[in-house]
Design a protein around this motif. Structure first.
Motif, mmCIF file in Angstrom:
data_model
loop_
_atom_site.group_PDB
_atom_site.id
_atom_site.type_symbol
_atom_site.label_atom_id
_atom_site.label_comp_id
_atom_site.label_asym_id
_atom_site.label_seq_id
_atom_site.Cartn_x
_atom_site.Cartn_y
_atom_site.Cartn_z
ATOM 1 N N ILE A 218 0.835 -1.204 0.000
ATOM 2 C CA ILE A 218 0.000 0.000 0.000
ATOM 3 C C ILE A 218 0.869 1.254 0.000
ATOM 4 O O ILE A 218 0.569 2.222 -0.708
ATOM 5 C CB ILE A 218 -0.987 -0.035 1.187
ATOM 6 N N CYS A 219 1.958 1.244 0.744
ATOM 7 C CA CYS A 219 2.889 2.393 0.721
ATOM 8 C C CYS A 219 3.460 2.593 -0.675
ATOM 9 O O CYS A 219 3.593 3.734 -1.140
ATOM 10 C CB CYS A 219 4.010 2.181 1.724
ATOM 11 N N MET A 220 3.785 1.505 -1.349
ATOM 12 C CA MET A 220 4.309 1.598 -2.717
ATOM 13 C C MET A 220 3.238 2.178 -3.652
ATOM 14 O O MET A 220 3.546 3.024 -4.501
ATOM 15 C CB MET A 220 4.731 0.215 -3.218
ATOM 16 N N LEU B 239 10.388 8.009 -5.232
ATOM 17 C CA LEU B 239 10.179 7.344 -3.950
ATOM 18 C C LEU B 239 9.842 5.869 -4.164
ATOM 19 O O LEU B 239 10.321 5.001 -3.434
ATOM 20 C CB LEU B 239 9.070 8.046 -3.168
ATOM 21 N N PHE B 240 9.016 5.612 -5.175
ATOM 22 C CA PHE B 240 8.685 4.228 -5.512
ATOM 23 C C PHE B 240 9.952 3.435 -5.810
ATOM 24 O O PHE B 240 10.138 2.330 -5.304
ATOM 25 C CB PHE B 240 7.740 4.194 -6.721
ATOM 26 N N TRP B 241 10.835 3.984 -6.617
ATOM 27 C CA TRP B 241 12.061 3.274 -7.005
ATOM 28 C C TRP B 241 13.031 3.131 -5.842
ATOM 29 O O TRP B 241 13.771 2.152 -5.767
ATOM 30 C CB TRP B 241 12.724 3.950 -8.198
ATOM 31 N N VAL B 242 13.012 4.083 -4.921
ATOM 32 C CA VAL B 242 13.854 3.960 -3.726
ATOM 33 C C VAL B 242 13.323 2.847 -2.818
ATOM 34 O O VAL B 242 14.090 2.065 -2.248
ATOM 35 C CB VAL B 242 13.919 5.304 -2.955
ATOM 36 N N MET B 243 11.996 2.757 -2.688
ATOM 37 C CA MET B 243 11.395 1.755 -1.811
ATOM 38 C C MET B 243 11.376 0.360 -2.418
ATOM 39 O O MET B 243 11.308 -0.626 -1.683
ATOM 40 C CB MET B 243 9.959 2.162 -1.452
ATOM 41 N N PRO C 52 13.549 -1.832 -3.838
ATOM 42 C CA PRO C 52 14.442 -2.904 -3.373
ATOM 43 C C PRO C 52 14.128 -3.363 -1.948
ATOM 44 O O PRO C 52 14.212 -4.555 -1.646
ATOM 45 C CB PRO C 52 15.839 -2.284 -3.433
ATOM 46 N N PHE C 53 13.722 -2.418 -1.083
ATOM 47 C CA PHE C 53 13.372 -2.789 0.289
ATOM 48 C C PHE C 53 12.088 -3.620 0.315
ATOM 49 O O PHE C 53 11.963 -4.556 1.113
ATOM 50 C CB PHE C 53 13.222 -1.537 1.159
ATOM 51 N N TRP C 54 11.149 -3.270 -0.551
ATOM 52 C CA TRP C 54 9.904 -4.032 -0.646
ATOM 53 C C TRP C 54 10.190 -5.458 -1.099
ATOM 54 O O TRP C 54 9.653 -6.411 -0.537
ATOM 55 C CB TRP C 54 8.941 -3.334 -1.610
ATOM 56 N N ILE C 55 11.025 -5.595 -2.114
ATOM 57 C CA ILE C 55 11.381 -6.934 -2.606
ATOM 58 C C ILE C 55 12.057 -7.749 -1.505
ATOM 59 O O ILE C 55 11.723 -8.916 -1.278
ATOM 60 C CB ILE C 55 12.276 -6.834 -3.859
ATOM 61 N N LEU C 56 13.000 -7.129 -0.804
ATOM 62 C CA LEU C 56 13.663 -7.822 0.300
ATOM 63 C C LEU C 56 12.675 -8.208 1.390
ATOM 64 O O LEU C 56 12.769 -9.298 1.965
ATOM 65 C CB LEU C 56 14.782 -6.951 0.878
ATOM 66 N N THR D 153 10.340 -12.212 4.542
ATOM 67 C CA THR D 153 9.345 -12.772 5.458
ATOM 68 C C THR D 153 9.204 -14.281 5.270
ATOM 69 O O THR D 153 8.964 -15.009 6.225
ATOM 70 C CB THR D 153 7.965 -12.108 5.282
ATOM 71 N N VAL D 154 9.397 -14.737 4.044
ATOM 72 C CA VAL D 154 9.357 -16.176 3.778
ATOM 73 C C VAL D 154 10.682 -16.812 4.206
ATOM 74 O O VAL D 154 10.704 -17.882 4.816
ATOM 75 C CB VAL D 154 9.065 -16.460 2.289
#
Length: 113
Positions: free
Chosen positions: A44-46, A57-61, A63-67, A72-73
């Motif tokens: 949702i933040c993305m 901001l999307f592009w900065v976030m 890699p962190f989103w992917i990680l 989590t898995v």
């Protein structure tokens, strides 16, 4: 989960494996939760970054989103299906509430003052 503890053990091989074991010992037990709120809220933040036309901001976030999604898995905080449906639910809720918000704004603007 009480009877199937084999998935809760991690073979400690290196530095990152020790970090994962330490995080699990300190935090909650890895029992999974459906859907993943970690993935859902970060998605949702993305989406907010995209809607606000803050592509940088999307592009900065990203890699962190992917990680976060894979992490989590990896640390066994969620099953893969939890992360997948966290993404699906987040997009669904975002679209639903965007529609509701737009509908309410139109309804308010059509009312006489």
């Amino acid at each position: 989960f009480a009877e199937h503890t084999d998935a809760l053990t991690i073979e400690i091989k290196g530095f990152f494996s020790q970090l994962v074991v330490g995080a699990q010992e300190i935090g909650e037990r890895p029992t999974a939760a459906f859907p993943s709120s970690h993935v859902g809220m970060s998605t949702i933040c993305m989406l907010f970054a995209l809607v606000a036309k803050r592509k940088w901001l999307f592009w900065v976030m990203l890699p962190f989103w992917i990680l976060l999604v894979f992490g989590t898995v990896y640390i066994k905080a969620h099953y893969a299906i939890d992360s997948i449906f966290g993404l699906v639910f987040a997009v669904g809720f975002f679209l639903l509430f965007s529609w509701v918000f737009t509908w309410l704004l139109k309804r308010k603007s059509n009312q006489p003052s």
